[in-house]
Design an enzyme around this catalytic site. Structure first.
Site, short mmCIF file in Angstrom:
data_model
loop_
_atom_site.label_atom_id
_atom_site.label_comp_id
_atom_site.label_asym_id
_atom_site.label_seq_id
_atom_site.Cartn_x
_atom_site.Cartn_y
_atom_site.Cartn_z
N ASP A 89 -16.08 -24.75 -30.40
CA ASP A 89 -15.47 -23.57 -31.01
C ASP A 89 -16.09 -22.26 -30.52
OD1 ASP A 89 -13.60 -24.98 -32.51
OD2 ASP A 89 -15.01 -25.30 -34.14
N LYS B 176 -6.24 -27.02 -29.50
CA LYS B 176 -6.66 -26.32 -30.72
C LYS B 176 -5.47 -25.55 -31.28
CE LYS B 176 -11.04 -27.40 -31.00
NZ LYS B 176 -11.61 -28.00 -32.20
#
Length: 145
Positions: free
Chosen positions: A30, A57
């Site tokens: 992330d 994502k």
């Protein structure tokens, strides 16, 4: 929620290009958009591999990072599983879209602090998904800098 918290001490340095791959990728997946932004300012080239998960994502984060940072003048190329980023790049302002992805939105907001011209960020409300007080905290950091 349930995540550990801690204190961070920051010191300045001259970042250098690196190769990021393998076992560390799942632990920093992330953070790769902001790492890519940092890599535009590092000495040399940064290569990110083994991060194909980014393609799945909220957006295709590899494509979104490459498209966005290219708008700002960065020199980078997307690969199947990551990106190659050239450092020492002077970034400039532009109109940028978060693509509804909170990580891309935060990367753009941070990029606006190092560009010569303003960045206009569209669809920034998505940042509240993971960090509702992001802009308030960013303003506090800027005030105390």
């Amino acid at each position: 929620m349930g995540e550990s918290i801690g204190d961070i001490t920051v010191i300045t340095s001259n970042p250098k290009g690196v190769i990021i791959e393998g076992d560390i990728i799942p632990r920093i997946i992330d953070e790769i958009p902001i790492i890519a932004l940092l890599a535009t300012q590092a000495d040399g080239q940064t290569i990110i591999r083994d991060a194909e998960e980014l393609r799945f994502k909220e957006t295709d984060r590899i494509a979104s990072v490459v498209t966005t940072l290219t708008k700002f003048g960065a020199k980078l190329t997307g690969t199947k599983d990551g990106m190659i980023i050239e450092g020492n790049t002077l970034l400039h302002g532009a109109v940028a879209e978060s693509h509804g992805d909170h990580r891309i939105g935060m990367m753009i907001a941070i990029a606006s602090l190092i560009t010569n011209d303003p960045i206009e960020l569209h669809n920034d409300e998505c940042i509240a998904i993971s960090y509702p007080t992001f802009f308030e905290d960013l303003d506090k950091l800027i005030e105390n800098y």
